[in-house]
Design an enzyme around this catalytic site. Structure first.
Site, PDB file in Angstrom:
ATOM      1  N   GLN A  28       4.826   2.923  -5.126  1.00 33.94           N
ATOM      2  CA  GLN A  28       4.564   2.023  -3.998  1.00 33.94           C
ATOM      3  C   GLN A  28       5.781   1.158  -3.676  1.00 33.94           C
ATOM      4  OE1 GLN A  28       0.362   0.435  -3.643  1.00 33.94           O
ATOM      5  NE2 GLN A  28       0.316   0.961  -5.821  1.00 33.94           N
ATOM      6  N   LYS A  44      -4.453  -3.747 -11.559  1.00 32.48           N
ATOM      7  CA  LYS A  44      -3.300  -4.475 -12.085  1.00 32.48           C
ATOM      8  C   LYS A  44      -3.539  -5.984 -12.120  1.00 32.48           C
ATOM      9  CE  LYS A  44      -0.727  -4.879  -7.729  1.00 32.48           C
ATOM     10  NZ  LYS A  44      -0.769  -6.341  -7.637  1.00 32.48           N
ATOM     11  N   THR A  45      -4.186  -6.541 -11.081  1.00 35.78           N
ATOM     12  CA  THR A  45      -4.435  -7.989 -11.085  1.00 35.78           C
ATOM     13  C   THR A  45      -5.395  -8.362 -12.199  1.00 35.78           C
ATOM     14  OG1 THR A  45      -4.112  -7.981  -8.679  1.00 35.78           O
ATOM     15  CG2 THR A  45      -5.074  -9.954  -9.656  1.00 35.78           C
ATOM     16  N   ASP A  87       4.256  -9.572 -11.301  1.00 27.36           N
ATOM     17  CA  ASP A  87       3.447  -8.676 -10.479  1.00 27.36           C
ATOM     18  C   ASP A  87       4.363  -7.953  -9.492  1.00 27.36           C
ATOM     19  OD1 ASP A  87       1.263  -7.456  -9.329  1.00 27.36           O
ATOM     20  OD2 ASP A  87       0.742  -9.166  -8.071  1.00 27.36           O
ATOM     21  N   GLU A  88       4.004  -6.720  -9.126  1.00 30.41           N
ATOM     22  CA  GLU A  88       4.759  -5.930  -8.147  1.00 30.41           C
ATOM     23  C   GLU A  88       6.240  -5.817  -8.536  1.00 30.41           C
ATOM     24  OE1 GLU A  88       3.069  -4.347  -6.126  1.00 30.41           O
ATOM     25  OE2 GLU A  88       1.402  -5.503  -5.307  1.00 30.41           O
ATOM     26  N   ARG A 138      -5.059   3.500   0.687  1.00 28.07           N
ATOM     27  CA  ARG A 138      -5.790   2.331   1.210  1.00 28.07           C
ATOM     28  C   ARG A 138      -7.259   2.673   1.439  1.00 28.07           C
ATOM     29  NH1 ARG A 138      -3.185  -0.657  -1.158  1.00 28.07           N
ATOM     30  NH2 ARG A 138      -2.267   1.270  -1.934  1.00 28.07           N
TER      31      ARG A 138
END
Length: 697
Positions: free
Chosen positions: A276, A32-33, A220-221, A628
C-alpha cells in the site's frame, strides 16, 4: 486484565514481543490499528511507564482513532502515552527545545496557502513569472530536498537532482524561501521534521534525553515514511550500530551518557504494508520498509495476512494484481469469511454510459434497503468525477465528492485567521499583507510595496515598519497616517489576548472590525455573503472549544495546533455516495465499491512519455482500490472516452489480466470472442444495461 484471546497468533506475537525492533507487515484489513492499540496497553500492563511510549502516525484522524482504541483498553495508557502525528511530535519537541533549536518561544507555522503565497513572492524577487510554473510542483521540489537532506547520511555528499527547469528555479528559490521563513519567525510543515532531526543529530545530550524518555516507539503506516522520518526514528530509538554525530549543549542538564548498544527494555514496533505504498510522489520512500532490517539490525518480521474486511473473491483479485509487483515482501491475504460474490468487470461504450450504469446500480441498491454511505466510487483522477456527478443528479442520488477545497482553504476563512495570526505572531508579514485591507482602509499595493522594500533594507519586519512609514521615500500621501492607525489597532488587539483568553478577545476584535458585514459585502449574492460571514462564527466556536478544553491555551498554541489539525483533513458530510480518488480512499472501506476507468492511461495513469512514471506504484494503487470493498466490487472501463473534444479508443488496463478467472466475471464485448459472437454479446449486454437504466434503446 488485558484480554488477548480474540487476537490471532501473528497479532498476539506483534503485541507481546518483549524488546528490540519488529516490522509488522499488516496486509489490508488485517487489524493493524488493533495491534498498535493492544501493544500500547500491553506494555503498560507489563510495567512500562506510559510516558515512555511514543506512537506516531500520519493523519490527525488516525491519531485520534488510535488514542480512542487505546483508551478503550487502558485509560492510563491513553492519557499518559504520547500519541501524535509525525508533525505533531515534531512541533511538541520544538516547543520544548526551542532555545536549543534556535527558535523563538513563539513561532508560526506556514500552512499550504501561506507557503504558496511565500513562493509566489520569492518568484517575484528573482524576477520569475509565477504563471510559468506550478507553485505546488515547486513546493514539492523544495519539500523533497528538505526531507532528503535531513535524512541523508553525513558522508552522502551532494544530493543529485534531475536537471530541469523546476530544479533550476528551486536552486534560486530555496535560499530566499528559507530566509523569508526566518524573517517572519515561521516554520513550514517540512521544518517540523527537518528541525527536530537536525537538533537530535547535533546535540548528544538532547538526543540521549529523548532516547531515555521514549523507550517504546510505535509507528503506523511505516511504508509512508520519508528519509527524514526514518532518520528521526533512528535517532530516537538508538538502533544498535547507529552513530549520529556527537554534540553537547550547554545548560543545567547533565552531560550525555554513552549511547545504548543493546535493545534491553527498549522496543520499536513499525507497522506497515509495502503493498500500500502509494505516496512516492510526495516523498515517501518505500525502500524504508524493504530495508528495515538494514536500518534496525536483528529485527523480527511478523506477517498479518488474515483479512477481516473483504470477501474471499475480492481478496483473490487483490492478491492476483499485487503478486506481479517485483519489489515487495511476499504475503497473501486470506479470510475465513467465505468467498462472497464474484467481482464484476464491465465494459461500457463511453464515460457517460459508465456513469449511468453506476447510477443505476446504486439506485437498485438503495431500493433494496442499502444506505447511500454504503457505496463508494473510486477513480484515478479528479477529472473523472464530472460524468458521475451529472448521472447522480439526473436520478436524484445524494453524493459527496471528497478531495475538494477544504474549509481552511476558503478565502474568507484565511482572512479571519489572518487577523488572529498577526496578533499572535507580529513578524508574520504574509498575514499582515492579507489583512491590511480586510476590511479596506485605503492602504494601496504601492504603499505596501514601498514599505516592504524599506523594511527589508532596514532589516525590520513589515509590522514594525508601520510606525515608521513617514520615513519611506515616495510613499503615497495619507498612507503613513493610516499605517500608524493600523499599528495602534494591532497593539490594542494583541494586548487583549492572554493565556486562557482567546475567544472573547477575538470576538471583540471581529466586532470592532465589523468583519461579518465586510464579508457579506464582498460578494453580490446575499446567500453567498451569509456563507462567507459564517466563517467568523465557525472560527469563534473553534476558539471557544479550545478554551474550554485547555484553560492554558494561548492564541499562538491554538494557531499552531490548527495548522496541523486542518492539514489534509475534511469534515464529515451528510449521507450519500462517496466519490474520491484512489489516493484519498486509502484507509477507508465500503460495502460496495465501483472502481472505474480501469484502462491504460488511467490506471495505470500515463506519464509525459505515454507510459506510467511509476508502474509499480500504479499497481499498488489498483490493489488499494480493490481492497476497499467489503462485499461487492464492480470494475468498469469505457471503450472510448472524450479527450479534448475528440473520441479516443481505450485499451483495457493490463491489471485486468491479473484477476483470477474463478474470482471474477466479465461483461465485455471486446474480450476476444469471434466477431459474430462479440457483436451479439455487445448488443445483449448493452440492451440489458439500458433496460436497467430506464428503457433507453
Amino acid at each position: 486484565m488485558l484480554d488477548l484471546s480474540h487476537l490471532n497468533p501473528p497479532q498476539r506475537q506483534a503485541v507481546t514481543f518483549q524488546e528490540g525492533p519488529a516490522l509488522v507487515l499488516a496486509g489490508a484489513g488485517s487489524g493493524k490499528t488493533r495491534v498498535i492499540a493492544h501493544r500500547i496497553a500491553w506494555l503498560v500492563q507489563q510495567g512500562a511507564d506510559p510516558s515512555s511510549i511514543l506512537a506516531v502516525t500520519f493523519t490527525n484522524k488516525a491519531a485520534v482513532e488510535m488514542r480512542d482504541r487505546v483508551r478503550a483498553l487502558s485509560k492510563k495508557a491513553a492519557e499518559k502515552s504520547l500519541i501524535a502525528t509525525f508533525h505533531g511530535f515534531g512541533l511538541w519537541l520544538l516547543r520544548k527545545e526551542h532555545v536549543a533549536a534556535g527558535l523563538p518561544k513563539w513561532f508560526s507555522i506556514c500552512d499550504a496557502g501561506d507557503q504558496t503565497s511565500l513562493v509566489k513572492r520569492c518568484l517575484r524577487d528573482i524576477q520569475m513569472d509565477s504563471r510559468r510554473f506550478d507553485v505546488r510542483q515547486l513546493l514539492g521540489v523544495i519539500s523533497r530536498r528538505k526531507s532528503t537532506i535531513a535524512g541523508a547520511d553525513a558522508n552522502s555528499g551532494r544530493i543529485r537532482v534531475p536537471d530541469d527547469d523546476y530544479e533550476a528555479v528551486a536552486d534560486q528559490l530555496m535560499p530566499r524561501y528559507e530566509q523569508a521563513l526566518r524573517a517572519q519567525r515561521s516554520l513550514d510543515f517540512d521544518d517540523l521534521m527537518v528541525r527536530p532531526v537536525a537538533l537530535l543529530a547535533a546535540d548528544q545530550a538532547i538526543r540521549q534525553e529523548y532516547r531515555e524518555r521514549f523507550r517504546h516507539v510505535l509507528v503506523d503506516e511505516f511504508q509512508d515514511t520519508n528519509r527524514a522520518q526514518l532518520r528521526l526514528l533512528e535517532l530516537l530509538c538508538a538502533s544498535p550500530g547507529a552513530s549520529p554525530g556527537a554534540g553537547r549543549r550547554s545548560g543545567s542538564r547533565s552531560g550525555p551518557r554513552s549511547s545504548p548498544t543493546t535493545w534491553t527494555d527498549r522496543s520499536l514496533c513499525a507497522v506497515g504494508d509495502d503493498d500500500q505504498a502509494i505516496y512516492g510522489w510526495r516523498g515517501a520512500d518505500m525502500r524504508n520498509i524493504l530495508r528495515f532490517e538494514k536500518h534496525f539490525v536483528g529485527a523480527m518480521i511478523v506477517r498479518l495476512e488474515q483479512n477481516y474486511r473483504s470477501s474471499g473473491r475480492i481478496l483473490d483479485c487483490a492478491n492476483g494484481v499485487i503478486a506481479r509487483s517485483p519489489a515487495r515482501r511476499p504475503k497473501r491475504l486470506w479470510t475465513d469469511g467465505g468467498p462472497g460474490d464474484m467481482v464484476r468487470v464491465v465494459a461500457l461504450p463511453d464515460e457517460q454510459e459508465e456513469a449511468r450504469f453506476i447510477a443505476g446500480e446504486v439506485r437498485r441498491g438503495l431500493a433494496s434497503g442499502r444506505s447511500g454511505s454504503d457505496f463508494a466510487v473510486l477513480y484515478r483522477l479528479n477529472a473523472q468525477s464530472q460524468p458521475l456527478e451529472e448521472a447522480f443528479r439526473e436520478v436524484g442520488i445524494p453524493h459527496k465528492v471528497k478531495g475538494g477545497p477544504s474549509f481552511f482553504e476558503r478565502a474568507e476563512v484565511r482572512d479571519v485567521l489572518g487577523w488572529l495570526k498577526v496578533c499572535a505572531f507580529p513578524d508574520d508579514d504574509l498575514s499582515l499583507a492579507r489583512i491590511v485591507n480586510a476590511p479596506s482602509r485605503g492602504i494601496g499595493d504601492v504603499a505596501m510595496e514601498r514599505l516592504g522594500d524599506w523594511a527589508a533594507s532596514n532589516r525590520l519586519p513589515v509590522a514594525a515598519a508601520l510606525r515608521h512609514a513617514d520615513q519611506v521615500p515616495d510613499i503615497p500621501r495619507g498612507a503613513p497616517a493610516r499605517m500608524a492607525q493600523l499599528a495602534d489597532s494591532l497593539d490594542l488587539y494583541r494586548s487583549r489576548f492572554g493565556a486562557g483568553k482567546i475567544a472573547e478577545p477575538a470576538r471583540a476584535m471581529f466586532e470592532d472590525l465589523d468583519l461579518r458585514a465586510w464579508l457579506r459585502r464582498s460578494v453580490l449574492s446575499p446567500e453567498a455573503g451569509t456563507r462567507k460571514a459564517e466563517a467568523v462564527d465557525s472560527i469563534l466556536r473553534s476558539l471557544e472549544w479550545r478554551e474550554r478544553h485547555d484553560p492554558r491555551a494561548t492564541l499562538a498554541t491554538y494557531l499552531q495546533r490548527l495548522a496541523l489539525d486542518s492539514r489534509g483533513e475534511e469534515p464529515e458530510e451528510a449521507d450519500g455516495v462517496t466519490m474520491m480518488t484512489l489516493h484519498s480512499a486509502k484507509g477507508l472501506e465500503f460495502p460496495v465499491v465501483f472502481l472505474i476507468g480501469v484502462e491504460e492511461d488511467l490506471l495505470p495513469v500515463s506519464g509525459i512519455q505515454g507510459e506510467a512514471s511509476d508502474l509499480e506504484e500504479e499497481r499498488r494503487l489498483a490493489y488499494v482500490g480493490i481492497t476497499r470493498a467489503r462485499e461487492s466490487l464492480w470494475i468498469t472501463r469505457a471503450a472510448v472516452r472524450t479527450r479534448r473534444g475528440r473520441l479516443e479508443p481505450r485499451t483495457p488496463s493490463r491489471f485486468l489480466e491479473d484477476l483470477p478467472a474463478d474470482a471474477h466475471v466479465r461483461h465485455d464485448p471486446m474480450s476476444g470472442e469471434s466477431t459474430e459472437a462479440s457483436s451479439a454479446r455487445s448488443v445483449e449486454v448493452l440492451q440489458a444495461l439500458r433496460a436497467r437504466l430506464g428503457g433507453r434503446t
